[in-house]
Design an enzyme around this catalytic site. Structure first.
Site, PDB file in Angstrom:
ATOM      1  CD  GLU A 123       1.588   3.860   5.229  1.00 48.78           C
ATOM      2  OE1 GLU A 123       2.142   4.858   4.703  1.00 48.78           O
ATOM      3  OE2 GLU A 123       0.887   3.064   4.590  1.00 48.78           O
ATOM      4  CG  ASP A 152       4.406   2.798   2.649  1.00 52.77           C
ATOM      5  OD1 ASP A 152       5.507   2.988   3.195  1.00 52.77           O
ATOM      6  OD2 ASP A 152       3.702   1.785   2.824  1.00 52.77           O
ATOM      7  CG  ASP A 207       1.277   3.176  -1.164  1.00 50.65           C
ATOM      8  OD1 ASP A 207       0.989   4.033  -0.297  1.00 50.65           O
ATOM      9  OD2 ASP A 207       1.388   1.965  -0.904  1.00 50.65           O
ATOM     10  CG  ASP A 252      -3.527   2.124   1.026  1.00 48.91           C
ATOM     11  OD1 ASP A 252      -4.588   2.645   0.598  1.00 48.91           O
ATOM     12  OD2 ASP A 252      -3.370   0.904   1.207  1.00 48.91           O
TER      13      ASP A 252
END
Ligand code: 0RA
Length: 647
Positions: free
Chosen positions: A432, A505, A507, A509
């Protein structure tokens, strides 16, 4: 050789006994041969094996409910209200039937093979295997007005069959505790068992299956019972997408080669969700029954369209893909002697089943289309739209091909390829963001690791049609880099890497992008997941530094543990510790990324499995489909998991 248990009197080794011990010893020596693995998967297989026996009773019409309990020590109890395993002494073996079921491989308690409806197959190795792989197993039978009990330890009888007293009704109760000497994992996963039992309940109309988890502070219970059987299954799978005809098409047919049950419904979506089962086993890899179904769908829908002049040109015809777009379908067949083939032994090989399914579906679907002209018109219209979109896609693809975008050896510019080309050695990280991609490119071992950075959110493939999917740059880059095509043209052999590792990541997102990527692989390259090629990287959440030392924590618990260790149990973070929370992969320098997440010697990666394609599929649809409501429901129900994603 096992000793004769102290309480059973004088040792009596008959040839039968020795055979039995040898048989069960073989199971303990090579458990993988009997249950596939000794990891979590094998652990769960033990429960399926016992429950399958109860379901056999249900299929024979003698059992209405099965109750499964997970006890606090991860032992299991399965109770059914079937006829009870026979307790009378077998005339040749000179042992009670229940003892033979528990000790003789493949006996399963069935002495007459005349029973047509056997679940068996992938599991079906017999409850004696569960016995051999358990520290202890107890069986209780209610039959002939009495209650009977027997106990085993590691497959060896420690108590003769004993009559406990009189009792009304019939049934079987099997309790067991998996052996820590055999299994590498001993903790049951409620969700895995639960979704499997739901599937079983769908496939066996009316059967009540309950699962109860007694390990938490409060017991958790799910009860599954579907009077609609596979019709309910289709409605469940279709949930989240808009149906284009009200009633689910359903039929059941008996043919000499197989018993066939089919339920299907079309929705306005663009994907196909077909799930096939043979004797209750999910045939992920398809096989002859699926081939028969596909042939019949294509033929019958084309015949109907032609007969009713719904095709514009006389020579036009709808392809298989066209008539399956937006289709949710469950095919369940029962076969006397199923032959399972394929990589995961989930492909039906019996060639005679193809014709049986094809014939039955041709016949029944033609009747249904004739009797439901409105639904028929919707279906044909939908297929025609699919055909038009496919034609547009073909043109787009031809164009793309000319530009060498999809095929022809030109790899995407953003790909940092590896130097080796043997896919058994190579892996690709789909990363990403460009900055993390940069770190990964510098940190990798370029001989076997390729890096493909992708921009933020890729296209949501659940909602897009094939022509749009192919026009998306990120998606095209992935298809070209992997090099194995998509959908029906997908060719696993052509895959350029043996591991496709998703690295996002830690998180919200990141989790979203990961779901989008998984949806993409699930829809467009399902075989890649089936073959176990897809993985999820596990980057650390924290770096804990103390002077020159550094440690990485992959969970909250681990961080607490490390801090405790470094502060001699005081857990006081202020003591010269430097705790860094990684918000994104981009915050790690190339060396850190290599050490924590990419180095095969030290990293952990999670393999994405198809434990239950049906379940995965339904989750994808609920999360990615057009309907907002099921997504909201799912998120609410799973809010506790969602919350953990970004602490
Ligand atoms: C053999 C014969 C019969 C029932 C069973 C086995 C049986 C096995 C299991 C295992 C778990 N639950 C079970 N329920 C039944 C039929 C005996 C008869 O004819 O009454």
């Amino acid at each position: 050789m096992a000793e004769t248990p102290a309480d059973s009197g004088t040792p009596q080794y008959t040839s039968g006994n020795i055979q039995v011990l040898k048989g069960l010893e073989a199971v303990r020596k090579r458990p993988g041969m009997y249950i596939g693995s000794t990891s979590s998967r094998g652990l769960h297989h033990l429960v399926y094996e016992v429950v399958d026996n109860s379901i056999d009773e249900a299929m024979a019409g003698h059992c209405t409910r099965v109750d499964v309990t997970i006890h606090p020590d991860n032992s299991i109890t399965v109770v059914d209200d079937g006829r009870g395993i026979p307790v009378d002494v077998h005339p040749v073996e000179k042992k009670p039937g229940v003892e033979l079921a528990m000790t003789v491989l493949h006996a399963g308690g069935k002495f007459d093979k005349s029973n047509y409806k056997v679940s068996g197959g992938l599991h079906g190795v017999g409850v004696s295997v569960v016995n051999a792989l358990s520290v202890w197993l107890e069986v209780e039978v209610q039959r002939d007005g009495a209650r009977w009990h027997q106990r085993y330890e590691r497959g060896i009888k420690v108590k003769e069959l004993e009559k406990l007293g009189s009792a009304e009704g019939t049934g079987t109760k099997v309790s067991f505790k998996p052996d820590g000497e055999i299994f590498t994992e001993l903790v049951y996963n409620f969700d895995i068992l639960s979704s499997r039992f739901r599937e079983m309940a769908f496939l066996n109309r009316g059967l009540r299956i309950a699962i109860r988890d007694e390990r938490g502070a409060e017991p958790v219970e799910e009860v599954y019972q579907y009077e609609g059987g596979i019709v309910s299954f289709v409605e469940h799978l279709r949930k989240g997408r808009q149906a284009i005809h009200d009633e689910v098409f359903y039929f059941a047919a008996e043919r000499p080669e197989a018993e066939i049950e089919l339920a299907m419904q079309y929705d306005s979506g663009f994907t196909e969700n077909t799930h096939t089962f043979v004797n209750n086993i999910n045939t992920h890899e398809g096989g002859s029954h699926l081939t028969g179904l596909k042939a019949a769908l294509t033929r019958t829908i084309n015949d109907y369209a032609k007969k009713n002049k719904l095709l514009k040109k006389a020579d036009d015809s709808l392809s298989g893909d066209d008539v399956r777009e937006g289709l949710t379908c469950v095919l369940s067949v029962r076969v006397m002697e199923p032959q399972f083939e394929g990589q995961t032994k989930t492909k039906l090989g019996n060639s005679e089943v193809r014709g049986a399914v094809e014939g039955a579906v041709n016949e029944q679907l033609a009747i249904w289309l004739d009797e439901n002209p409105r639904a028929a018109k919707q279906v044909i219209e939908k297929s025609l739209q699919a055909a038009r979109a496919r034609e547009a896609a073909r043109k787009a693809r031809d164009l793309a091909r000319k530009k060498n975008a999809l095929e022809g050896g030109v790899l995407p510019g953003k790909l940092a390829d590896c130097s080796l080309s043997d896919p058994t050695l190579t892996e690709i990280f789909i990363v990403e963001g460009d900055s993390a991609g940069g770190s990964a490119k510098q940190g990798r071992d370029r001989s076997f690791q390729a890096i493909l950075p992708i921009k933020g959110k890729i296209l949501n493939v659940e909602r897009a049609r094939i022509d749009k999917i192919l026009s998306n740059d990120e998606v095209r880059a992935m298809i070209t880099a992997i090099g194995a095509g998509i959908r029906d043209d997908f060719d696993l052999e052509a895959a350029r890497y043996g591991k496709i590792i998703i690295m996002t990541d830690a998180d919200v997102d990141g989790a979203h992008i990961r779901t989008l990527l998984l949806t993409f692989f699930f829809r467009q390259m399902r075989e890649l997941i089936e073959a176990g090629f897809v993985y999820i990287a596990q980057p650390p959440l924290y770096r804990v530094g103390k002077g020159k030392e550094e440690y990485y924590a992959y969970s909250e618990d681990q961080r607490t543990e490390i801090v405790k260790r470094l502060t001699n149990g005081k857990g006081d973070a202020a003591k010269g510790l430097n705790i860094q929370r990684y918000k994104g992969l981009g915050e790690m320098n190339p060396d850190q990324l290599w050490n924590t997440t990419m180095d095969p010697q030290t990293r952990t990666i999670l393999q994405v499995t198809m434990e239950s394609a049906a379940e995965a599929d339904s989750i994808f649809s609920r999360l990615m489909g057009d309907d907002v409501e099921p997504r909201r429901e799912f998120i609410e129900k799973n809010a506790r998991y969602v919350r953990n994603l970004d602490i």
